[in-house]
Design a protein around this motif. Structure first.
Motif, mmCIF file in Angstrom:
data_model
loop_
_atom_site.group_PDB
_atom_site.id
_atom_site.type_symbol
_atom_site.label_atom_id
_atom_site.label_comp_id
_atom_site.label_asym_id
_atom_site.label_seq_id
_atom_site.Cartn_x
_atom_site.Cartn_y
_atom_site.Cartn_z
ATOM 1 N N GLU A 189 59.378 73.189 -14.694
ATOM 2 C CA GLU A 189 59.362 72.151 -13.662
ATOM 3 C C GLU A 189 60.641 72.201 -12.829
ATOM 4 O O GLU A 189 60.602 72.034 -11.600
ATOM 5 N N HIS A 193 60.918 72.927 -8.777
ATOM 6 C CA HIS A 193 61.629 72.047 -7.848
ATOM 7 C C HIS A 193 62.602 72.846 -6.980
ATOM 8 O O HIS A 193 62.693 72.633 -5.767
ATOM 9 N N TYR A 196 60.831 74.596 -4.325
ATOM 10 C CA TYR A 196 60.425 73.690 -3.256
ATOM 11 C C TYR A 196 61.579 73.434 -2.281
ATOM 12 O O TYR A 196 61.403 73.483 -1.050
ATOM 13 N N ASP A 204 68.329 67.825 -2.129
ATOM 14 C CA ASP A 204 67.645 66.735 -2.831
ATOM 15 C C ASP A 204 67.685 65.431 -2.042
ATOM 16 O O ASP A 204 66.665 64.750 -1.895
ATOM 17 N N THR A 210 61.617 61.297 -4.168
ATOM 18 C CA THR A 210 61.884 62.217 -5.267
ATOM 19 C C THR A 210 60.616 62.987 -5.632
ATOM 20 O O THR A 210 59.563 62.392 -5.866
ATOM 21 N N ASN A 211 60.718 64.299 -5.671
ATOM 22 C CA ASN A 211 59.560 65.125 -5.988
ATOM 23 C C ASN A 211 58.962 64.768 -7.346
ATOM 24 O O ASN A 211 59.681 64.517 -8.313
ATOM 25 N N ILE A 213 56.804 66.664 -10.004
ATOM 26 C CA ILE A 213 56.320 67.986 -10.390
ATOM 27 C C ILE A 213 56.038 67.935 -11.880
ATOM 28 O O ILE A 213 56.944 68.037 -12.702
ATOM 29 N N ARG A 227 62.370 66.676 -14.932
ATOM 30 C CA ARG A 227 62.024 68.086 -14.707
ATOM 31 C C ARG A 227 62.497 68.880 -15.909
ATOM 32 O O ARG A 227 63.693 69.143 -16.050
ATOM 33 N N ALA A 241 54.937 66.050 -3.367
ATOM 34 C CA ALA A 241 56.237 66.343 -2.755
ATOM 35 C C ALA A 241 56.105 66.309 -1.246
ATOM 36 O O ALA A 241 55.084 66.734 -0.691
#
Length: 439
Positions: A189, A193, A196, A204, A210-211, A213, A227, A241
């Motif tokens: 994870e 991120h 991404y 960030d 906040t993503n 994932i 993550r 995301a």
């Protein structure tokens, strides 16, 4: 992006539209002017380092300046607005760059070197206003009636805002494609991120949210913000995301299965459900009716997949679909991910609360042209809800061996960003996937 001549014209028109909205609201409320403060970062408790910070969204609507802490926009009830851009003389930090661009023709900027100088200019400006002034921003009393008027209007996007939202979707899709590639490579994870961020060119703190994932069963945690660093066999991935462009947000979710089988079949079914709901978006449609339609369609998916048995009417009466999708269908999208005004009934501030059977509904308005909404149905195997179902009378309506097989896959969410038009929905997200180059 703002250097494009056509977009520059759109941006100036956007600011004129905003100015008319705010000045109209000021006049209706008998207020002489409003100071919209950007706000400033706050230190962590018992520390001298600040938390990540974003400007007051009302400030960002006027000034596309993510690094404008301490600045303010001054809007009188009549006359020209002004931006006070703080560039403090501080040897510890790099000062923000001076604003530039054609939009300053509509919102001229004055550079100030200290908060004291800013406050002196604000005091002098307020003395010239024809009536009392208010402040809109953190640390000040909320001018609720004024804010409701402008929040209600901002649900309908200007051409400039639509350009930014399309660009944000293109940027986010690059990240989603990179993460799908990383999932095939069995990244952790954390590694997904990082892929991404690299693909979207974001840090960030620049992400609109906040993503999320989540691999495997963690896809059932609706706001999963951890993550793991562990690599290993993964069955499924849920990625929620977004990305930003000109301060405007994309908010996209996709779900993937490692192998063909019943979970992939569920993803396909949920994608078809989501597209069926998108096709129904039109001016004059109450959003709550689409939530009801989603629950009915989800009941069909549960029955057709074998997760549930019995009649559709029995499932709906027992509230079973809500246990597999406990959140609302979507929300307004704009300068904020959950854009303001979703439950406002009118500009006067009356509210339309969510119905009792859908308490998590963020949007309760009737759709109008130029709204941009998310459409994000889901189907999750959430252990706490499953325990409740198994302990209740509804247990006879469900295929527990199949549910136990699917629970380690977590859940499914498919989310697009869609513009409402009289001619039919414009799916910003699907258009971006069709046109964005692969990473």
């Amino acid at each position: 992006m703002l250097s494009d001549p056509t977009l520059a014209d759109h941006h100036r028109d956007h600011l004129r539209t905003l100015l008319a909205r705010y000045q109209g609201a000021l006049t209706q409320e008998g207020i002489g002017g409003v100071v919209i403060y950007a706000g400033a970062p706050q230190d962590h408790f018992l520390d001298d380092t600040a938390a990540s910070w974003k400007p007051n969204p009302h400030f960002s609507l006027f000034a596309p300046l993510p690094d404008a802490a301490g600045s303010a926009v001054l809007i009188p009830a009549s006359g020209a607005p002004e931006l006070l851009h703080l560039q403090a003389d501080d040897f510890w930090h790099a000062p923000p760059r001076s604003p530039e661009g054609p939009w300053l023709d509509v919102l001229p900027a004055t550079l100030v070197m200290s908060e004291r100088a800013r406050d002196q200019l604000i005091a002098a400006w307020a003395a010239r206003c024809a009536g009392p002034t208010v402040a809109l921003g953190p640390g000040h009393p909320d001018p609720t009636a004024l804010r409701h008027r402008v929040d209600f209007a901002r649900a309908e996007k200007t051409p400039y805002e639509l350009v930014c939202l399309r660009a944000a979707n293109l940027r986010a899709v690059r990240g989603h494609r990179a993460v799908a590639e990383g999932f095939r490579a069995e990244d952790s994870e954390f590694e997904l991120h990082l892929r991404y961020l690299a693909a979207t060119g974001h840090e960030d703190h620049e992400l609109p949210y906040t993503n999320i994932i989540g691999l495997n069963e963690r896809g059932a945690i609706l706001h999963y913000h951890h993550r793991t660093r562990d690599r290993g066999p993964s069955r499924s991935l849920l990625i929620d995301a977004g990305a930003s462009a000109g301060g405007y947000a994309a908010d996209i979710t996709r779900t993937y299965a490692r192998e063909a089988g019943v979970f992939q079949d569920l993803i396909t079914a949920m994608d078809a459900l989501q597209q069926g709901i998108v096709a129904r978006l039109a001016p004059g449609v109450p959003w709550a009716s689409l939530q009801d339609a989603t629950m009915e369609a989800l009941a069909d998916v549960l029955i057709e997949s074998g997760i549930a048995r019995g009649s559709k009417a029995a499932l709906l009466e027992a509230g079973v679909p809500e246990r597999f999708m406990p959140h609302g269908l979507g929300h307004l999208l704009g300068i904020q991910v959950h854009d303001a005004g979703g439950q406002l009934a009118n500009a006067e501030g009356d509210l339309t609360p969510p119905p009792a059977n859908h308490p998590a509904l963020r949007l309760t308005r009737t759709l109008t042209p130029e709204m941009v909404v998310t459409v994000e149905p889901g189907l999750y195997f959430i252990p706490s809800f499953l325990r409740t179902l198994r302990a209740g009378r509804e247990r006879e309506l469900l295929n527990w061996p199949l549910i136990e097989t699917l629970t380690p896959f977590g859940g499914i969410r498919i989310e697009d960003n869609v513009r409402i038009t009289p001619e039919g929905p414009e799916n910003l997200t699907r258009d971006a996937f069709a046109g964005a180059p692969a990473p």
